[in-house]
Write a protein that holds these residues in place. Sequence first.
Motif, mmCIF file in Angstrom:
data_model
loop_
_atom_site.group_PDB
_atom_site.id
_atom_site.type_symbol
_atom_site.label_atom_id
_atom_site.label_comp_id
_atom_site.label_asym_id
_atom_site.label_seq_id
_atom_site.Cartn_x
_atom_site.Cartn_y
_atom_site.Cartn_z
ATOM 1 N N SER A 4 -14.604 6.751 -33.896
ATOM 2 C CA SER A 4 -15.859 6.270 -33.338
ATOM 3 C C SER A 4 -16.120 6.996 -32.027
ATOM 4 O O SER A 4 -15.262 7.029 -31.147
ATOM 5 C CB SER A 4 -15.781 4.759 -33.110
ATOM 6 N N GLU A 5 -17.308 7.589 -31.925
ATOM 7 C CA GLU A 5 -17.711 8.282 -30.712
ATOM 8 C C GLU A 5 -19.113 7.830 -30.341
ATOM 9 O O GLU A 5 -20.032 7.940 -31.148
ATOM 10 C CB GLU A 5 -17.715 9.801 -30.907
ATOM 11 N N SER A 6 -19.299 7.337 -29.144
ATOM 12 C CA SER A 6 -20.616 6.920 -28.664
ATOM 13 C C SER A 6 -21.305 5.967 -29.639
ATOM 14 O O SER A 6 -22.502 6.081 -29.897
ATOM 15 C CB SER A 6 -21.503 8.134 -28.404
ATOM 16 N N GLY A 7 -20.541 5.060 -30.220
ATOM 17 C CA GLY A 7 -21.103 4.084 -31.136
ATOM 18 C C GLY A 7 -21.349 4.590 -32.542
ATOM 19 O O GLY A 7 -21.853 3.861 -33.383
ATOM 20 N N GLN A 8 -21.020 5.828 -32.815
ATOM 21 C CA GLN A 8 -21.186 6.376 -34.159
ATOM 22 C C GLN A 8 -19.824 6.697 -34.746
ATOM 23 O O GLN A 8 -18.929 7.167 -34.039
ATOM 24 C CB GLN A 8 -22.039 7.635 -34.126
#
Length: 72
Positions: A4-8
């Motif tokens: 998960s990165e920046s909510g994605q």
Amino acid sequence: ACISESGQVRCVCDANWAGIGCQIASCLQDCNARGICNASLARPVCQGCAQGWMGEGCEKPCTYGVQTPMDS
């Protein structure tokens, strides 16, 4: 593996797998158009390299002989 990165969420595919969900078999260099990608194995591999070629991606010339067996 998915991260998960920046909510994605995105998947980081293992070797020889591609696509958003790592669901597409992807042989090394697409077998350089000299072999067939066998996606039925746990790790897709090139098989049946054209005569005179060998290697994981059918990328190495077999200059002074014939590859035996052909799928090695």
